[in-house]
Design a protein around this motif. Structure first.
Motif, PDB file in Angstrom:
ATOM      1  N   TRP A 169     -11.636  15.650  29.519  1.00  0.00           N
ATOM      2  CA  TRP A 169     -11.894  15.815  30.943  1.00  0.00           C
ATOM      3  C   TRP A 169     -10.794  15.069  31.672  1.00  0.00           C
ATOM      4  CZ3 TRP A 169     -15.185  18.919  33.346  1.00  0.00           C
ATOM      5  CH2 TRP A 169     -16.284  19.411  32.637  1.00  0.00           C
ATOM      6  N   TRP A 195     -12.113  17.371  38.803  1.00  0.00           N
ATOM      7  CA  TRP A 195     -12.322  17.309  37.361  1.00  0.00           C
ATOM      8  C   TRP A 195     -12.050  18.660  36.712  1.00  0.00           C
ATOM      9  CZ3 TRP A 195     -12.635  13.081  34.579  1.00  0.00           C
ATOM     10  CH2 TRP A 195     -13.023  11.897  35.207  1.00  0.00           C
ATOM     11  N   TYR A 221     -11.629  20.468  32.617  1.00  0.00           N
ATOM     12  CA  TYR A 221     -11.797  20.297  31.170  1.00  0.00           C
ATOM     13  C   TYR A 221     -10.683  21.064  30.483  1.00  0.00           C
ATOM     14  CZ  TYR A 221     -14.001  19.899  26.610  1.00  0.00           C
ATOM     15  OH  TYR A 221     -14.266  19.597  25.300  1.00  0.00           O
TER      16      TYR A 221
END
Length: 83
Positions: free
Chosen positions: A12, A65, A67
């Motif tokens: 992340w 954020w 991933y």
């Protein structure tokens, strides 16, 4: 580390500034990097001087954020961003 047949790295990330930065790496052999130009780059080193890399042009810096996953198996490389 030798020359593994496959590796997967995931993380992340929430990089709020631009600039190139390593996200995760295993020594100088395999890693994931956030870059200004490419978004996310995965790379691995094979042999004494051969580098392999793949770039996703999906912006990661300054987008909250994300991933990211980089995988390679038997020379095939894939980058996933939020997927």
């Amino acid at each position: 580390m030798g020359t593994p047949a496959s590796v997967t790295l995931s993380a992340w990330v929430n990089q709020d500034t631009t600039g190139s930065q390593d996200v995760v790496s295993i020594g100088d052999y395999v890693g994931v990097r956030i870059t200004d130009s490419a978004g996310v780059k995965g790379y691995f080193h094979e042999g004494s001087s051969t580098w392999h890399q793949i770039e996703s042009f999906i912006a990661a810096a300054g987008t909250g954020w994300r991933y990211v996953t980089y995988t390679f198996e038997s020379g095939e490389q894939i980058i996933y961003v939020d997927g």
